[in-house]
Scaffold this motif. Sequence first.
Motif, mmCIF file in Angstrom:
data_model
loop_
_atom_site.group_PDB
_atom_site.id
_atom_site.type_symbol
_atom_site.label_atom_id
_atom_site.label_comp_id
_atom_site.label_asym_id
_atom_site.label_seq_id
_atom_site.Cartn_x
_atom_site.Cartn_y
_atom_site.Cartn_z
ATOM 1 N N ALA A 91 0.823 -1.212 0.000
ATOM 2 C CA ALA A 91 0.000 0.000 0.000
ATOM 3 C C ALA A 91 0.858 1.263 0.000
ATOM 4 N N ASN A 92 2.078 1.160 0.526
ATOM 5 C CA ASN A 92 2.966 2.318 0.624
ATOM 6 C C ASN A 92 4.008 2.360 -0.484
ATOM 7 N N GLU A 93 3.956 1.436 -1.418
ATOM 8 C CA GLU A 93 4.969 1.345 -2.460
ATOM 9 C C GLU A 93 5.118 2.656 -3.226
ATOM 10 N N GLY A 94 6.332 3.149 -3.280
ATOM 11 C CA GLY A 94 6.631 4.346 -4.061
ATOM 12 C C GLY A 94 6.299 5.664 -3.388
ATOM 13 N N LYS A 95 5.962 5.659 -2.098
ATOM 14 C CA LYS A 95 5.616 6.914 -1.416
ATOM 15 C C LYS A 95 6.816 7.842 -1.263
ATOM 16 N N TYR A 96 8.008 7.324 -1.440
ATOM 17 C CA TYR A 96 9.218 8.142 -1.342
ATOM 18 C C TYR A 96 9.465 8.943 -2.623
ATOM 19 N N LEU A 97 8.864 8.547 -3.734
ATOM 20 C CA LEU A 97 9.137 9.192 -5.019
ATOM 21 C C LEU A 97 8.750 10.673 -5.070
ATOM 22 N N PRO A 98 7.605 11.109 -4.541
ATOM 23 C CA PRO A 98 7.301 12.549 -4.563
ATOM 24 C C PRO A 98 8.325 13.386 -3.802
ATOM 25 N N VAL A 99 8.861 12.845 -2.717
ATOM 26 C CA VAL A 99 9.898 13.559 -1.956
ATOM 27 C C VAL A 99 11.160 13.685 -2.801
ATOM 28 N N MET A 100 11.548 12.614 -3.445
ATOM 29 C CA MET A 100 12.742 12.642 -4.284
ATOM 30 C C MET A 100 12.555 13.572 -5.472
ATOM 31 N N ASP A 101 11.364 13.567 -6.056
ATOM 32 C CA ASP A 101 11.092 14.464 -7.187
ATOM 33 C C ASP A 101 11.190 15.930 -6.769
ATOM 34 N N LYS A 102 10.789 16.225 -5.537
ATOM 35 C CA LYS A 102 10.811 17.609 -5.056
ATOM 36 C C LYS A 102 12.234 18.114 -4.812
ATOM 37 N N TYR A 103 13.104 17.267 -4.264
ATOM 38 C CA TYR A 103 14.435 17.704 -3.848
ATOM 39 C C TYR A 103 15.552 17.349 -4.826
ATOM 40 N N CYS A 104 15.273 16.507 -5.801
ATOM 41 C CA CYS A 104 16.322 16.047 -6.716
ATOM 42 C C CYS A 104 16.046 16.511 -8.146
ATOM 43 N N LYS A 105 17.109 16.963 -8.820
ATOM 44 C CA LYS A 105 17.004 17.238 -10.255
ATOM 45 C C LYS A 105 16.791 15.934 -11.001
ATOM 46 N N ARG A 106 17.575 14.942 -10.590
ATOM 47 C CA ARG A 106 17.516 13.616 -11.208
ATOM 48 C C ARG A 106 17.730 12.565 -10.134
ATOM 49 N N HIS A 107 17.158 11.404 -10.366
ATOM 50 C CA HIS A 107 17.454 10.248 -9.526
ATOM 51 C C HIS A 107 17.360 9.001 -10.384
ATOM 52 N N LYS A 108 18.296 8.107 -10.132
ATOM 53 C CA LYS A 108 18.369 6.880 -10.929
ATOM 54 C C LYS A 108 18.572 5.698 -9.988
ATOM 55 N N LEU A 109 17.677 4.758 -10.050
ATOM 56 C CA LEU A 109 17.785 3.546 -9.246
ATOM 57 C C LEU A 109 18.942 2.707 -9.785
ATOM 58 N N ILE A 110 19.892 2.366 -8.902
ATOM 59 C CA ILE A 110 21.048 1.597 -9.367
ATOM 60 C C ILE A 110 21.132 0.210 -8.746
ATOM 61 N N ASN A 111 20.422 -0.006 -7.609
ATOM 62 C CA ASN A 111 20.508 -1.320 -6.979
ATOM 63 C C ASN A 111 19.295 -1.547 -6.088
ATOM 64 N N VAL A 112 18.797 -2.766 -6.097
ATOM 65 C CA VAL A 112 17.726 -3.196 -5.203
ATOM 66 C C VAL A 112 18.176 -4.514 -4.586
ATOM 67 N N LYS A 113 18.126 -4.569 -3.264
ATOM 68 C CA LYS A 113 18.605 -5.755 -2.561
ATOM 69 C C LYS A 113 17.561 -6.165 -1.526
ATOM 70 N N THR A 114 17.103 -7.401 -1.587
ATOM 71 C CA THR A 114 16.145 -7.916 -0.616
ATOM 72 C C THR A 114 16.886 -8.357 0.637
ATOM 73 N N ILE A 115 16.382 -7.913 1.775
ATOM 74 C CA ILE A 115 16.979 -8.286 3.064
ATOM 75 C C ILE A 115 15.977 -9.183 3.772
ATOM 76 N N ASN A 116 16.266 -10.470 3.798
ATOM 77 C CA ASN A 116 15.322 -11.461 4.323
ATOM 78 C C ASN A 116 15.113 -11.344 5.822
ATOM 79 N N ASP A 117 16.180 -11.032 6.561
ATOM 80 C CA ASP A 117 16.084 -10.997 8.025
ATOM 81 C C ASP A 117 15.096 -9.943 8.518
ATOM 82 N N SER A 118 15.060 -8.798 7.856
ATOM 83 C CA SER A 118 14.220 -7.711 8.350
ATOM 84 C C SER A 118 12.961 -7.502 7.514
ATOM 85 N N ASN A 119 12.716 -8.394 6.552
ATOM 86 C CA ASN A 119 11.528 -8.283 5.712
ATOM 87 C C ASN A 119 11.456 -6.925 5.015
#
Length: 108
Positions: free
Chosen positions: A38-66
Amino acid sequence: LPISILIGIFLLAFSKTKLFTLKRDQYLLQFNYLYAEANEGKYLPVMDKYCKRHKLINVKTINDSNSTEYSFYVRLQNKILGEELVNKLRNVEGLKNINLFTDEESVY
């Protein structure tokens, strides 16, 4: 022959000086995002406001902390907004361990 020596001296001097070096400020933004569809992508409006550009370079799943760790290259609207960006991201539900690293590189 004298022209090639002159060109060689010029190229050596040009490569040793920082006069013609362009500095770019690039930052590495990392944070953990707790699983919540339900909260997926809620960080994007904040990044759009403060960043000229942003590029996702890595996604890592952390099993221990879900959670998932995201890494972005970001260019801020203004250099002084880095701390404000981190503070605003702290207010986004599900974000943890927010880090902003400076990565200044020289472009020749």
